[in-house]
Scaffold this active site. Structure first.
Site, PDB file in Angstrom:
ATOM      1  N   HIS A 102      39.981  29.119  68.783  1.00  0.00           N
ATOM      2  CA  HIS A 102      40.638  28.380  67.696  1.00  0.00           C
ATOM      3  C   HIS A 102      39.637  27.472  66.976  1.00  0.00           C
ATOM      4  O   HIS A 102      39.499  27.522  65.756  1.00  0.00           O
ATOM      5  CB  HIS A 102      41.794  27.550  68.275  1.00  0.00           C
ATOM      6  CG  HIS A 102      42.507  26.715  67.261  1.00  0.00           C
ATOM      7  ND1 HIS A 102      43.700  27.097  66.697  1.00  0.00           N
ATOM      8  CD2 HIS A 102      42.196  25.518  66.695  1.00  0.00           C
ATOM      9  CE1 HIS A 102      44.086  26.172  65.824  1.00  0.00           C
ATOM     10  NE2 HIS A 102      43.188  25.203  65.805  1.00  0.00           N
ATOM     11  N   GLU A 103      38.938  26.650  67.738  1.00  0.00           N
ATOM     12  CA  GLU A 103      38.004  25.700  67.124  1.00  0.00           C
ATOM     13  C   GLU A 103      36.852  26.438  66.444  1.00  0.00           C
ATOM     14  O   GLU A 103      36.344  26.006  65.411  1.00  0.00           O
ATOM     15  CB  GLU A 103      37.479  24.701  68.154  1.00  0.00           C
ATOM     16  CG  GLU A 103      38.563  23.810  68.775  1.00  0.00           C
ATOM     17  CD  GLU A 103      39.451  23.104  67.757  1.00  0.00           C
ATOM     18  OE1 GLU A 103      38.981  22.830  66.629  1.00  0.00           O
ATOM     19  OE2 GLU A 103      40.623  22.851  68.071  1.00  0.00           O
ATOM     20  N   HIS A 106      37.805  27.331  62.963  1.00  0.00           N
ATOM     21  CA  HIS A 106      37.537  26.239  62.016  1.00  0.00           C
ATOM     22  C   HIS A 106      36.042  26.198  61.662  1.00  0.00           C
ATOM     23  O   HIS A 106      35.663  25.980  60.508  1.00  0.00           O
ATOM     24  CB  HIS A 106      37.930  24.889  62.621  1.00  0.00           C
ATOM     25  CG  HIS A 106      39.411  24.637  62.698  1.00  0.00           C
ATOM     26  ND1 HIS A 106      40.236  24.717  61.605  1.00  0.00           N
ATOM     27  CD2 HIS A 106      40.198  24.261  63.744  1.00  0.00           C
ATOM     28  CE1 HIS A 106      41.494  24.414  61.984  1.00  0.00           C
ATOM     29  NE2 HIS A 106      41.490  24.141  63.276  1.00  0.00           N
ATOM     30  N   HIS A 109      35.167  28.785  59.177  1.00  0.00           N
ATOM     31  CA  HIS A 109      35.667  28.394  57.858  1.00  0.00           C
ATOM     32  C   HIS A 109      34.637  27.483  57.168  1.00  0.00           C
ATOM     33  O   HIS A 109      34.384  27.610  55.969  1.00  0.00           O
ATOM     34  CB  HIS A 109      37.012  27.665  58.042  1.00  0.00           C
ATOM     35  CG  HIS A 109      37.888  27.625  56.835  1.00  0.00           C
ATOM     36  ND1 HIS A 109      39.025  26.862  56.786  1.00  0.00           N
ATOM     37  CD2 HIS A 109      37.800  28.226  55.625  1.00  0.00           C
ATOM     38  CE1 HIS A 109      39.603  27.011  55.601  1.00  0.00           C
ATOM     39  NE2 HIS A 109      38.882  27.832  54.875  1.00  0.00           N
TER      40      HIS A 109
HETATM   41 ZN    ZN Z   1      43.136  23.614  64.477  1.00  0.00          ZN
END
Ligand code: ZN
Length: 316
Positions: A102-103, A106, A109
């Protein structure tokens, strides 16, 4: 995790031993674009817990990518994993694995941003969009193209696919309850932020918070016996002072995009670099520089569809 990103987005991620992190166990990685050979940016990973560290897991951007000043991104991923005993391997729980992916979503991104202005770079997007790339990246944690590369026992045996299927099936347990209690809290958050001063003045002393909540829930079809909202107004701290301010719905909003994109990627054959290039160019690279629903529709070739989310949660 790096294998999935390298294959899907055509990258190379290599340690930069010559660059020193802010703690001894912080590692610095350079991300290179394989097609052009150009350096993209730096990733710092600070994964282990220590007494002075805040709890939780997060991504930070130190330098936001932008063409205006010719800056390349530097981002951090922070977790709070237990460090291994001397000479031992680190073993992660499934929750920790999913947080890691998940991290890193980011981080990607931020790293794969290609915008003119720092204001719109990487994760500088509206709240209801920012969890889309991170939640999407979690798809690789249990994906057959990825899991065989890391989920192995002490003898090197890969996790059996039947067990992975059982894990996925178990993730549907209780989703009816948790979806309703979450949506109910989101509706209360939104309802409060529609109230005007005139509304309150009109009601005066007759204003009742429980009646207000029940009306909002009934209007949304969420006044359900035995499923209370996750938060009620009297202890719903974060909607007023915690920054949500009508944004508590954003997790499931982003998850609709995430599940819809996972379906598309699987239709494209999973870890397919052509699919990764499309997602990178049309979503990740653009940051907040354009209307994100237009970007999504262009990427997907149609409007978002809620069906993949319902299927994921076993609610179809
Ligand atoms: Zn998040």
């Amino acid at each position: 995790m790096f294998y999935a990103a390298e294959t899907f987005y055509n990258l190379r991620i290599e340690p930069r031993e010559d660059l020193v992190g802010f703690t001894p166990d912080t590692q610095v990685w350079e991300v290179t674009d394989l097609a052009s050979g150009a350096g993209i940016g730096l990733l710092l990973t600070d994964y282990y817990t220590r007494p002075t560290k805040r709890g939780g897991a997060w991504m930070n951007s130190i330098i936001d990518q932008n063409h205006l000043l010719g800056q390349q991104p530097i981002v951090i991923n922070v977790l709070n994993l237990n460090p291994p005993a001397a000479g031992e391997e680190v073993y992660l729980t499934l929750d920790e694995v999913e947080t890691l992916f998940h991290e890193f979503g980011h981080a990607l991104h931020g790293l794969l941003s290609a915008v003119q202005y720092p204001l719109f770079s990487g994760t500088n997007v509206p709240r209801d969009f920012v969890e889309f790339p991170s939640q999407f990246n979690e798809m690789w944690a249990l994906h057959p193209d990825t899991i065989t590369h890391y989920a192995k026992d002490d003898h090197g045996n890969v996790i059996p696919s039947e067990l992975v299927e059982k894990i996925k099936a178990a993730q549907k347990f209780g989703q009816g309850f948790s979806t309703v209690e979450y949506l109910a809290a989101s509706i209360i958050d939104l309802a409060w932020h529609y109230v005007t001063v005139e509304d309150l003045q009109k009601l005066g002393d007759n204003f009742s918070i429980p009646d207000f909540e029940n009306q909002a829930l009934a209007d949304a079809g969420l006044l359900v016996d035995n499923i209370a909202p996750r938060y009620r107004t009297s202890y719903y701290q974060h909607i007023f002072a915690g920054g949500y301010s009508a944004g508590y719905y954003s997790y499931i909003w982003a998850e609709v995009l995430d599940a819809d994109t996972v379906e598309w990627v699987n239709e494209q054959g999973g870890l397919n670099p052509a699919a990764g290039a499309r997602l990178r160019d049309m979503i990740l690279a653009r940051g907040g520089s354009i209307n994100y629903m237009d970007a999504y529709q262009e990427f997907r070739g149609r409007k978002k569809d809620i069906t993949p989310l319902l299927e994921r949660r076993g609610l179809v």
